[in-house]
Design a protein around this motif. Structure first.
Motif, PDB file in Angstrom:
ATOM      1  N   ALA A  49       0.834  -1.206   0.000  1.00  0.00           N
ATOM      2  CA  ALA A  49       0.000   0.000   0.000  1.00  0.00           C
ATOM      3  C   ALA A  49       0.870   1.258   0.000  1.00  0.00           C
ATOM      4  O   ALA A  49       0.562   2.235  -0.687  1.00  0.00           O
ATOM      5  CB  ALA A  49      -0.940  -0.005   1.197  1.00  0.00           C
ATOM      6  N   ASP A  50       1.977   1.239   0.741  1.00  0.00           N
ATOM      7  CA  ASP A  50       2.898   2.377   0.744  1.00  0.00           C
ATOM      8  C   ASP A  50       3.504   2.611  -0.633  1.00  0.00           C
ATOM      9  O   ASP A  50       3.621   3.754  -1.089  1.00  0.00           O
ATOM     10  CB  ASP A  50       4.018   2.169   1.766  1.00  0.00           C
ATOM     11  CG  ASP A  50       3.542   2.310   3.206  1.00  0.00           C
ATOM     12  OD1 ASP A  50       2.463   2.917   3.406  1.00  0.00           O
ATOM     13  OD2 ASP A  50       4.249   1.816   4.109  1.00  0.00           O
ATOM     14  N   ILE A  51       3.904   1.535  -1.305  1.00  0.00           N
ATOM     15  CA  ILE A  51       4.502   1.652  -2.640  1.00  0.00           C
ATOM     16  C   ILE A  51       3.480   2.210  -3.630  1.00  0.00           C
ATOM     17  O   ILE A  51       3.781   3.113  -4.417  1.00  0.00           O
ATOM     18  CB  ILE A  51       5.049   0.285  -3.114  1.00  0.00           C
ATOM     19  CG1 ILE A  51       6.247  -0.115  -2.262  1.00  0.00           C
ATOM     20  CG2 ILE A  51       5.446   0.340  -4.581  1.00  0.00           C
ATOM     21  CD1 ILE A  51       6.715  -1.547  -2.486  1.00  0.00           C
ATOM     22  N   VAL A  52       2.273   1.692  -3.587  1.00  0.00           N
ATOM     23  CA  VAL A  52       1.217   2.187  -4.484  1.00  0.00           C
ATOM     24  C   VAL A  52       0.952   3.667  -4.210  1.00  0.00           C
ATOM     25  O   VAL A  52       0.795   4.454  -5.144  1.00  0.00           O
ATOM     26  CB  VAL A  52      -0.064   1.337  -4.320  1.00  0.00           C
ATOM     27  CG1 VAL A  52      -1.240   1.983  -5.047  1.00  0.00           C
ATOM     28  CG2 VAL A  52       0.165  -0.072  -4.829  1.00  0.00           C
ATOM     29  N   GLN A  53       0.911   4.077  -2.951  1.00  0.00           N
ATOM     30  CA  GLN A  53       0.679   5.472  -2.601  1.00  0.00           C
ATOM     31  C   GLN A  53       1.800   6.363  -3.135  1.00  0.00           C
ATOM     32  O   GLN A  53       1.551   7.456  -3.639  1.00  0.00           O
ATOM     33  CB  GLN A  53       0.552   5.638  -1.076  1.00  0.00           C
ATOM     34  CG  GLN A  53       0.247   7.047  -0.629  1.00  0.00           C
ATOM     35  CD  GLN A  53      -1.067   7.566  -1.162  1.00  0.00           C
ATOM     36  OE1 GLN A  53      -2.021   6.815  -1.325  1.00  0.00           O
ATOM     37  NE2 GLN A  53      -1.117   8.844  -1.461  1.00  0.00           N
ATOM     38  N   GLN A  54       3.046   5.904  -3.055  1.00  0.00           N
ATOM     39  CA  GLN A  54       4.180   6.672  -3.572  1.00  0.00           C
ATOM     40  C   GLN A  54       4.054   6.855  -5.081  1.00  0.00           C
ATOM     41  O   GLN A  54       4.311   7.948  -5.608  1.00  0.00           O
ATOM     42  CB  GLN A  54       5.498   5.969  -3.239  1.00  0.00           C
ATOM     43  CG  GLN A  54       5.877   6.036  -1.781  1.00  0.00           C
ATOM     44  CD  GLN A  54       7.129   5.212  -1.490  1.00  0.00           C
ATOM     45  OE1 GLN A  54       7.822   4.758  -2.390  1.00  0.00           O
ATOM     46  NE2 GLN A  54       7.405   5.015  -0.209  1.00  0.00           N
ATOM     47  N   VAL A  55       3.674   5.811  -5.780  1.00  0.00           N
ATOM     48  CA  VAL A  55       3.519   5.905  -7.238  1.00  0.00           C
ATOM     49  C   VAL A  55       2.397   6.873  -7.577  1.00  0.00           C
ATOM     50  O   VAL A  55       2.554   7.733  -8.446  1.00  0.00           O
ATOM     51  CB  VAL A  55       3.255   4.499  -7.844  1.00  0.00           C
ATOM     52  CG1 VAL A  55       2.869   4.614  -9.313  1.00  0.00           C
ATOM     53  CG2 VAL A  55       4.475   3.615  -7.673  1.00  0.00           C
ATOM     54  N   ARG A  56       1.261   6.779  -6.883  1.00  0.00           N
ATOM     55  CA  ARG A  56       0.146   7.690  -7.131  1.00  0.00           C
ATOM     56  C   ARG A  56       0.532   9.132  -6.832  1.00  0.00           C
ATOM     57  O   ARG A  56       0.183  10.050  -7.571  1.00  0.00           O
ATOM     58  CB  ARG A  56      -1.057   7.292  -6.285  1.00  0.00           C
ATOM     59  CG  ARG A  56      -1.771   6.076  -6.805  1.00  0.00           C
ATOM     60  CD  ARG A  56      -3.004   5.797  -5.982  1.00  0.00           C
ATOM     61  NE  ARG A  56      -3.603   4.549  -6.411  1.00  0.00           N
ATOM     62  CZ  ARG A  56      -4.350   3.791  -5.652  1.00  0.00           C
ATOM     63  NH1 ARG A  56      -4.594   4.136  -4.396  1.00  0.00           N
ATOM     64  NH2 ARG A  56      -4.861   2.683  -6.107  1.00  0.00           N
ATOM     65  N   THR A  57       1.238   9.351  -5.733  1.00  0.00           N
ATOM     66  CA  THR A  57       1.657  10.697  -5.361  1.00  0.00           C
ATOM     67  C   THR A  57       2.593  11.281  -6.412  1.00  0.00           C
ATOM     68  O   THR A  57       2.458  12.436  -6.807  1.00  0.00           O
ATOM     69  CB  THR A  57       2.335  10.693  -3.975  1.00  0.00           C
ATOM     70  OG1 THR A  57       1.416  10.166  -3.028  1.00  0.00           O
ATOM     71  CG2 THR A  57       2.753  12.084  -3.556  1.00  0.00           C
ATOM     72  N   ALA A  58       3.538  10.499  -6.895  1.00  0.00           N
ATOM     73  CA  ALA A  58       4.475  10.966  -7.918  1.00  0.00           C
ATOM     74  C   ALA A  58       3.730  11.299  -9.208  1.00  0.00           C
ATOM     75  O   ALA A  58       4.001  12.333  -9.840  1.00  0.00           O
ATOM     76  CB  ALA A  58       5.548   9.910  -8.172  1.00  0.00           C
ATOM     77  N   GLU A  59       2.796  10.456  -9.607  1.00  0.00           N
ATOM     78  CA  GLU A  59       2.012  10.724 -10.814  1.00  0.00           C
ATOM     79  C   GLU A  59       1.160  11.973 -10.635  1.00  0.00           C
ATOM     80  O   GLU A  59       1.033  12.789 -11.552  1.00  0.00           O
ATOM     81  CB  GLU A  59       1.134   9.518 -11.151  1.00  0.00           C
ATOM     82  CG  GLU A  59       1.920   8.332 -11.648  1.00  0.00           C
ATOM     83  CD  GLU A  59       1.061   7.093 -11.819  1.00  0.00           C
ATOM     84  OE1 GLU A  59      -0.126   7.106 -11.424  1.00  0.00           O
ATOM     85  OE2 GLU A  59       1.589   6.100 -12.348  1.00  0.00           O
ATOM     86  N   PHE A  60       0.581  12.139  -9.448  1.00  0.00           N
ATOM     87  CA  PHE A  60      -0.226  13.320  -9.173  1.00  0.00           C
ATOM     88  C   PHE A  60       0.621  14.588  -9.265  1.00  0.00           C
ATOM     89  O   PHE A  60       0.204  15.579  -9.871  1.00  0.00           O
ATOM     90  CB  PHE A  60      -0.869  13.208  -7.784  1.00  0.00           C
ATOM     91  CG  PHE A  60      -1.614  14.445  -7.378  1.00  0.00           C
ATOM     92  CD1 PHE A  60      -2.876  14.710  -7.878  1.00  0.00           C
ATOM     93  CD2 PHE A  60      -1.032  15.351  -6.491  1.00  0.00           C
ATOM     94  CE1 PHE A  60      -3.556  15.860  -7.502  1.00  0.00           C
ATOM     95  CE2 PHE A  60      -1.710  16.503  -6.117  1.00  0.00           C
ATOM     96  CZ  PHE A  60      -2.979  16.754  -6.625  1.00  0.00           C
ATOM     97  N   GLU A  61       1.801  14.549  -8.666  1.00  0.00           N
ATOM     98  CA  GLU A  61       2.692  15.714  -8.710  1.00  0.00           C
ATOM     99  C   GLU A  61       3.078  16.057 -10.147  1.00  0.00           C
ATOM    100  O   GLU A  61       3.087  17.221 -10.531  1.00  0.00           O
ATOM    101  CB  GLU A  61       3.956  15.456  -7.873  1.00  0.00           C
ATOM    102  CG  GLU A  61       3.719  15.448  -6.380  1.00  0.00           C
ATOM    103  CD  GLU A  61       3.378  16.820  -5.837  1.00  0.00           C
ATOM    104  OE1 GLU A  61       3.915  17.836  -6.336  1.00  0.00           O
ATOM    105  OE2 GLU A  61       2.553  16.886  -4.909  1.00  0.00           O
TER     106      GLU A  61
END
Length: 111
Positions: free
Chosen positions: A30-42
């Motif tokens: 879940a942490d890894i998925v959140q990091q990927v989503r956050t990077a894509e959002f940024e």
């Protein structure tokens, strides 16, 4: 955009760059998925902000161009009006005359 390949077990993921398989628990996943989503959002956010800035700059340039054009048109209209007024006041012999002297006539002398 990176993708994380899941194997048959949810606890094992494969690195998209080196191909190494890692075992993670649900919280780590879940942490890894959140990091990927956050990077894509940024990334998307910065792209949209840059586009909005380009649009704003274009609109400013258009507004300045319109104001300049209107100013030029007003100046040209005023120049034409000035020339017409000068033509009504200027006599053919090269001398200026006032509007009052055009309206009056010479009166005879009563001496």
């Amino acid at each position: 955009m990176s993708t994380i390949a899941l194997s048959t077990a949810i606890n094992e993921i494969t690195c998209p760059h080196c191909g190494t398989a890692f075992t993670v628990d649900a919280a780590q996943y879940a942490d890894i998925v959140q990091q990927v989503r956050t990077a894509e959002f940024e990334t998307e956010l910065h792209a949209r902000l840059a586009e909005a800035e380009r649009t704003r700059q274009t609109e400013i340039a258009l507004a300045v161009a319109n104001a300049t054009q209107q100013s030029t048109e007003v100046a040209a209209t005023k120049d034409i009006e000035i020339q017409k007024l000068k033509a009504t006041v200027f006599r053919g012999d090269g001398f200026w005359t006032s509007s009052c002297s055009l309206a009056t006539t010479k009166l005879p002398c009563w001496s």
